[in-house]
Design a protein around this motif. Structure first.
Motif, mmCIF file in Angstrom:
data_model
loop_
_atom_site.group_PDB
_atom_site.id
_atom_site.type_symbol
_atom_site.label_atom_id
_atom_site.label_comp_id
_atom_site.label_asym_id
_atom_site.label_seq_id
_atom_site.Cartn_x
_atom_site.Cartn_y
_atom_site.Cartn_z
ATOM 1 N N HIS A 131 23.465 7.218 38.511
ATOM 2 C CA HIS A 131 23.716 6.593 37.201
ATOM 3 C C HIS A 131 24.846 7.316 36.473
ATOM 4 C CE1 HIS A 131 20.775 3.467 36.983
ATOM 5 N NE2 HIS A 131 19.722 4.265 37.075
ATOM 6 N N HIS A 189 27.279 4.468 34.485
ATOM 7 C CA HIS A 189 26.515 3.314 34.038
ATOM 8 C C HIS A 189 26.304 3.293 32.523
ATOM 9 C CE1 HIS A 189 24.716 2.598 38.309
ATOM 10 N NE2 HIS A 189 25.909 2.065 38.150
ATOM 11 N N TYR A 220 18.925 -0.205 32.293
ATOM 12 C CA TYR A 220 20.124 -0.587 33.031
ATOM 13 C C TYR A 220 19.976 -2.013 33.545
ATOM 14 C CZ TYR A 220 20.603 4.512 33.201
ATOM 15 O OH TYR A 220 20.686 5.825 32.871
ATOM 16 N N ALA A 232 22.797 2.222 41.788
ATOM 17 C CA ALA A 232 22.217 3.568 41.786
ATOM 18 C C ALA A 232 21.350 3.799 43.013
ATOM 19 C CB ALA A 232 21.407 3.783 40.500
#
Length: 372
Positions: A229, A234, A275, A283
């Motif tokens: 991540h 992200h 997310y 990920a």
């Protein structure tokens, strides 16, 4: 009878021109303005264009010194001009130009619409490109400010033997990652089954997750996912993707200051730490890559998901009891995808990571190995 706004030009006028209207009556083009009244017989009319991009049509008389003009181009389609031998060619030329302009405008609108649609369709890729412009130092500052808040409100373990052992195992993964990422590993006393990462490289494991795990492979599987991540940016990409495409394009072409302001402005929203499904897939795949490069059995993340799914899947309160899965959607699909990745790698030799119960005993020194 249709009338058109028009101007008349003559040296007899004080300003060289006056405003009025044009209309067509029988065989005459007639101008009326204040006390002025002019008539031009169709056989005496000379047609031409002028002004910016030819957006004005001019009419002159063969017999007189004055001229007329209008910006209302539809006048030229009147049979008065089309049926006139002396003006027919010029009239046809003007109409072709008008049609060409309309086609040009239509083409420009179509291209704009296609461009806008492309920006919207590829907004994920655009957000990725923008996030790559963000200096790592900015992400570090944002992550540090938030980890301080967590430390102040919840308390984080940074010195115990347990966190030192966790960091030692996580270093196996960190060796596969660009050294510019200065990762910091923490243990939170929270009993929620969760782990999360912050911009810049702060990764927090809750005791609830560490207690639920049964092997280092499961813990490091979660760890590889959280590291990804950070390395895949992200957090930044998620913030950027929420703004309009034109703002995104402006940031991509700009100097980055707008992006920095946006990231810091959204910093307070990091506590959500949710997310998109695409980010979760990325990920999982990147974390899987870190695990295999480190010779760590990547099955750990899948078995952890699978185990938690079976233990808690039938609970009505799964969103509160199983925080790690509730903030990471579609566990069943992810388990299938992870299994497919494992199958593609075939059988391999992986590191032996030791008895995980010894680590649990560091977390809970009051317990014996048998109790753990």
């Amino acid at each position: 009878m249709t009338t058109y706004k028009a101007l008349a030009f003559s040296d007899d006028f004080d300003d060289g021109r006056i405003s009025g209207t044009l209309h067509i009556e029988d065989h005459y083009l007639i101008f009326k303005g204040n006390e002025t009244f002019w008539k031009i017989h169709k056989d005496d009319v000379i047609v031409n264009t002028g002004g910016t991009a030819g957006r004005q049509i001019f009419f002159k008389s063969k017999k007189n010194h004055y001229s007329l003009s209008t910006a209302e181009l539809d006048i030229i389609k009147n049979p008065f001009f089309m049926g006139n031998v002396s003006t027919a060619d010029k009239t046809a030329s003007i109409i072709r130009r008008q049609n060409g302009n309309k086609l040009g405008i239509f083409g420009a609108v179509v291209l704009f619409a296609l461009g806008l649609a492309s920006l919207i369709y590829y907004r994920g890729e655009l957000a990725h490109s923008i996030a790559e412009k963000m200096p790592y130092s900015v992400e570090q500052s944002l992550g540090e400010s938030y980890i301080k808040e967590i430390s102040a409100t919840e308390g984080l373990d940074t010195t115990s033997s347990a966190v030192k052992e966790l960091r030692s195992k996580m270093n196996l993964l960190l060796k596969q990652i660009d050294p510019k990422y200065a990762f910091n590993i923490y243990i939170s006393p929270s009993e929620e089954v969760n782990a999360f990462a912050l911009p810049g490289g702060h990764v927090v494991f809750n005791e609830g997750l560490l207690d639920e795990a049964d092997s280092w492979e499961e813990v490091l599987g979660v760890g590889g996912h959280e590291l990804a991540h950070v390395t895949e940016k992200h957090h930044t990409r998620g913030i950027v993707s929420k703004v309009g495409v034109f703002t995104m394009l402006s940031m991509l072409l700009g100097d980055g200051s707008t992006l920095t302001d946006l990231i810091f402005g959204a910093g307070a929203q990091l506590e959500g730490l949710t997310y998109s499904r695409n980010f979760e897939t990325e990920a999982d795949i990147k974390g899987f890559e870190y695990l295999t490069k480190s010779s760590i059995n990547p099955a750990g993340l899948r078995t952890f998901f699978d185990k938690l799914n079976h233990i808690h899947g039938e609970s009505e309160n799964v969103a509160t009891q199983l925080e790690f899965l509730s903030t990471h959607p579609s566990p069943d699909n992810r388990i299938e995808k992870l299994a497919a990745l494992e199958k593609s790698k075939g059988s391999r030799n992986y590191l032996s990571l030791g008895d995980y119960r010894l680590f649990k005993q560091l977390l809970h020194p009051e317990c014996s190995l048998e109790e753990l």
